[in-house]
Scaffold this motif. Structure first.
Motif, mmCIF file in Angstrom:
data_model
loop_
_atom_site.group_PDB
_atom_site.id
_atom_site.type_symbol
_atom_site.label_atom_id
_atom_site.label_comp_id
_atom_site.label_asym_id
_atom_site.label_seq_id
_atom_site.Cartn_x
_atom_site.Cartn_y
_atom_site.Cartn_z
ATOM 1 N N ALA A 67 0.869 -1.180 0.000
ATOM 2 C CA ALA A 67 0.000 0.000 0.000
ATOM 3 C C ALA A 67 0.900 1.223 0.000
ATOM 4 N N ALA A 68 0.926 1.920 -1.126
ATOM 5 C CA ALA A 68 1.905 2.995 -1.280
ATOM 6 C C ALA A 68 1.406 3.983 -2.329
ATOM 7 N N CYS A 69 2.329 4.354 -3.246
ATOM 8 C CA CYS A 69 1.991 5.319 -4.294
ATOM 9 C C CYS A 69 1.308 4.608 -5.460
ATOM 10 N N SER A 70 1.122 5.347 -6.561
ATOM 11 C CA SER A 70 0.498 4.771 -7.746
ATOM 12 C C SER A 70 1.325 3.598 -8.286
ATOM 13 N N PRO A 71 0.653 2.559 -8.792
ATOM 14 C CA PRO A 71 1.408 1.442 -9.376
ATOM 15 C C PRO A 71 2.281 1.871 -10.564
ATOM 16 N N VAL A 72 1.917 2.980 -11.200
ATOM 17 C CA VAL A 72 2.741 3.500 -12.301
ATOM 18 C C VAL A 72 4.156 3.774 -11.789
ATOM 19 N N MET A 73 4.217 4.190 -10.539
ATOM 20 C CA MET A 73 5.489 4.553 -9.927
ATOM 21 C C MET A 73 6.344 3.323 -9.615
ATOM 22 N N HIS A 74 5.794 2.381 -8.856
ATOM 23 C CA HIS A 74 6.665 1.342 -8.300
ATOM 24 C C HIS A 74 6.162 -0.093 -8.435
ATOM 25 N N GLU A 75 5.137 -0.323 -9.259
ATOM 26 C CA GLU A 75 4.674 -1.701 -9.399
ATOM 27 C C GLU A 75 5.805 -2.618 -9.862
ATOM 28 N N THR A 76 6.553 -2.132 -10.868
ATOM 29 C CA THR A 76 7.682 -2.919 -11.391
ATOM 30 C C THR A 76 8.695 -3.197 -10.286
ATOM 31 N N THR A 77 8.978 -2.159 -9.489
ATOM 32 C CA THR A 77 9.936 -2.308 -8.387
ATOM 33 C C THR A 77 9.527 -3.460 -7.461
ATOM 34 N N PHE A 78 8.286 -3.406 -7.011
ATOM 35 C CA PHE A 78 7.854 -4.377 -6.001
ATOM 36 C C PHE A 78 7.676 -5.773 -6.592
ATOM 37 N N ARG A 79 7.278 -5.842 -7.868
ATOM 38 C CA ARG A 79 7.152 -7.168 -8.484
ATOM 39 C C ARG A 79 8.529 -7.813 -8.629
ATOM 40 N N ARG A 80 9.522 -6.950 -8.900
ATOM 41 C CA ARG A 80 10.888 -7.463 -8.986
ATOM 42 C C ARG A 80 11.342 -7.957 -7.605
ATOM 43 N N THR A 81 10.936 -7.232 -6.576
ATOM 44 C CA THR A 81 11.311 -7.608 -5.205
ATOM 45 C C THR A 81 10.756 -8.995 -4.846
#
Lengths: 568, 134
Positions: A67-81
């Motif tokens: 639960a954070a900012c818009s997925p446009v921002m960091h969805e890729t980041t967290f999916r990579r995590t």
């Protein structure tokens, strides 16, 4: 039952300033399916990401909600995590509690906190029903198509070929070289463009990886990134090529001077545009490089250059600055003075835009060494009088209206997209701006990409540009192509539509509505099939399908209903 | 009133003389206006110092009729601040010289009141003589 972990981000004060994150975290802890819930200052930071990885390992999570900012921002980041922790990345979703909650509800902490909780609950419902997905493999033809053989296209071609990949260079004219081949010399040092080009053209034409097709045009384009099918019409025949990437480098032409009726271009022989003057200055031009009045062949003793002739003129539809005219006009005035030292060159200008290394010094040299007289004001009218061209202008610096009885008038008309660029853009499914220039994907950060995957832009087809900029863009577009070609395999996001063959009646409505041509009715089974690599997951077919046979992966009706159920 | 610009003036005798006497390249000025912005006498001038120079650039002799060239105190503030190193005080002096050589003295020393001569600093008398006498 899935074990979902919830990670609530403070985003410094961005979220925590309007949402009581501890309360949200606590509330989620008892929500069905949630096995773990924690808040953190910045979840996107390295320690924040470590928190996710550790929780997956220690608590055996098989679903993650950040639960954070818009997925446009960091969805890729967290999916990579989560992928790094061994979990399928599509089992991780982002709940947007910043743009859609904390930023817009700073005045009501109580309700913002409730709303954040509910947003997260909906995403928990989604994750509970998410399926693990694998990226779709796509084919990759390691050959590039370059449209336009001017300096930008030549640069892109030579860079791509130098890396060992095949290039098809399509040029509409008899030969390559483009506008640059028509110029007399470059500014700053008066280098011969013919000499500069010769080297570049040889690098391209002699490279065995390059196929140059002249008097050729792109007729049709099918396929997609990595696997385009291009139909080229060459000298009356159609030829088909397969390429993986496309560089558009179709260049420019000049605004028609006959549209500037007050300046009399095309009406009076001694009023010409910048390119015509370049031809006059060029040793390969019609006068063999001699500056002569077209009317009677005399050597002009007074030459007036009119900058912004049609540009910076919203009333005429050309609101933009054509960018290169200040510099080439300074060059032309200096070349005139070198050939006719006793003559006088006048340049009417609004601003002198000399934005480049050595450019300002160059225009100053024109004033000091060649005594070019700059007059600050836009010319109002040019008309014949007593065998001369009378130029009415103003010098706002002295506050005087001025007139010059000129032998020759040179109009610096603006660069506009080359003829046929708009039709080509339609074939390539690439956007253009209101002036017809090709649109870049992002004005700051993605200047050489179009929004169409696999189609790149170079040179003046995108906006007015001078030679060094066109060369830089040609190389930049080539770098983009090469980074694509050097990948082992390319993949496509698996969030695409699927068709339930049991429910599909083959009505074809989805084929009609699909904006990406990703649908067809199978010729044998007569039901709809999805061309997955073309599908962008927009969902238009889901809405249109009367039988609910079209579904989107990880956006199934079960999921959407569960998400709504969490809210009501 | 529209002014005719032509090579006869832009590269004529007037421009040549100003450049000769002042030793300055008048087209080196890019009309940024910094001289006018800092001139301590500008408030009394009919044309700004940069405008006087602009008239010279255009080859217009009306620069010679401006009061500005006589109000210039040769304080050198403009020169010290000019980004292009143009010595405008020298150009002002050149313009004054052109007027003086053609029209003669602009000051009759003997007509000055005796009490003025006795009270004025000697330096002012010398500077005035230098400025107003051919």
């Amino acid at each position: 039952m899935r074990k979902v972990g919830v990670f609530v981000c403070h985003c410094g004060n961005n979220i925590a300033g309007a949402v009581e994150v501890e309360r949200v975290t606590e509330a989620l802890r008892s929500y069905p399916g949630v096995a773990y819930s924690i808040d953190y200052l910045y979840v996107c930071s390295d320690p924040g990401q470590d928190l996710i990885k550790e929780a997956i390992a220690e608590r055996d999570l098989d679903g993650v909600v950040v639960a954070a900012c818009s997925p446009v921002m960091h969805e890729t980041t967290f999916r990579r995590t989560v992928a790094a922790a061994g979990l399928n990345p599509y089992l991780c979703e982002v709940a947007n509690i910043r743009e859609q909650c904390s930023w817009v509800h700073r005045d009501d902490i109580e309700r913002a906190t409730l709303k954040a909780t509910q947003i997260i609950e909906t995403i928990v419902e989604k994750v509970r029903h998410d399926e693990p997905l694998l990226p779709l493999a796509m084919s990759l033809v390691r050959r590039a198509l370059i449209i336009g053989g001017g300096i930008a296209g030549l640069q892109a071609a030579s860079d791509i070929a130098a890396a060992g990949y095949g290039v098809i260079l399509v040029e509409r004219e008899e030969g390559v070289g483009g506008r640059m081949a028509q110029l007399s010399g470059t500014y700053l040092n008066f280098d011969s463009t013919v000499d500069l080009l010769r080297e570049k053209i040889e690098a391209v034409t002699r490279n065995p990886h390059v196929t140059v097709l002249t008097r050729a045009q792109v007729e049709e384009l099918g396929g997609y990134l990595g696997d385009f099918k291009v139909k080229v019409r060459r000298q009356g025949n159609d030829e088909e090529y397969e390429v993986g990437a496309i560089v558009v480098a179709t260049g420019y032409e000049l605004y028609p001077q006959e549209w500037l009726s007050e300046y009399g271009g095309e009406r009076y022989p001694d009023v010409i545009d910048g390119l015509e003057f370049e031809r006059m200055l060029s040793p390969t031009g019609p006068t063999g490089g001699e500056i002569r009045c077209p009317s009677d062949g005399r050597v002009p003793q007074e030459v007036v250059f009119v900058q912004c002739a049609g540009s910076r003129d919203p009333e005429r539809g050309v609101a933009y600055c054509s960018k290169i005219c200040c510099m080439y006009t300074a060059k032309q005035a200096m070349m005139y003075k070198m050939q006719v030292p006793q003559g006088q060159a006048y340049i009417f200008y609004i601003d002198i835009r000399a934005l480049g290394k050595g450019y300002e010094e160059f225009t100053q040299r024109g004033m000091e060494e060649h005594r070019v007289l700059y007059l600050r004001g836009k010319v109002s009218k040019v008309f014949p009088q007593d065998g001369k061209m009378m130029v009415w202008g103003a010098d706002t610096l002295s506050g005087k209206g001025v007139e010059v009885a000129a032998d020759l008038v040179v109009l610096a008309t603006p660069m506009v997209p080359s003829a046929g660029a708009f039709e080509l853009a339609r074939k390539l499914r690439v956007a253009t701006d209101k002036h017809g220039f090709f649109s870049e994907a992002h004005p700051k950060l993605r200047p050489v990409e179009s929004l169409t995957p696999g189609v790149y832009l170079a040179g003046a087809c995108q906006a007015p540009k001078d030679i060094p900029e066109a060369v830089a863009q040609g190389s930049a577009a080539a770098a983009k192509v090469l980074s694509l070609f050097s990948q082992e395999k390319i993949t496509h996001d698996p969030i695409v539509a699927v068709v339930d063959s049991e429910l599909c009646a083959g009505c074809g409505i989805c084929v009609e509505v699909c904006p990406y041509e990703a649908r067809e009715i199978h010729p044998l089974t007569k039901i709809a099939v999805v061309k997955e690599v073309l599908c962008q997951g927009c969902g238009a077919c889901l809405v249109a399908c009367p039988n609910k046979a079209s579904q989107l992966r990880n956006f199934t009706p079960t999921q959407v209903m569960a998400m709504i159920g969490a809210l009501v | 009133m529209r002014v005719r610009l032509s090579i006869r003036e832009t590269r004529g005798e007037f421009v040549k003389r100003v450049e000769e006497i002042s030793g300055q390249e008048i087209l080196a000025c890019n009309q940024c206006g910094k001289c006018s912005a800092g001139c301590p006498a500008a408030m009394a001038m009919d044309l700004l110092p940069s405008q006087v120079l602009r008239l010279v650039q255009l080859g217009l002799e009306e620069a010679l009729t401006s009061e500005t060239i006589w109000l210039c105190a040769s304080c050198l503030t403009c020169l010290s601040r000019c980004p292009k190193g143009v010595d405008l005080p020298r150009i002002m002096e050149a313009l004054r010289q052109l007027v003086l050589r053609k029209e003669g003295d602009r000051l009759e020393l003997s007509a000055l009141p005796a009490d003025f001569l006795s009270e004025a600093p000697q330096l002012a008398i010398i500077a005035g003589s230098r400025k107003y006498l051919s």
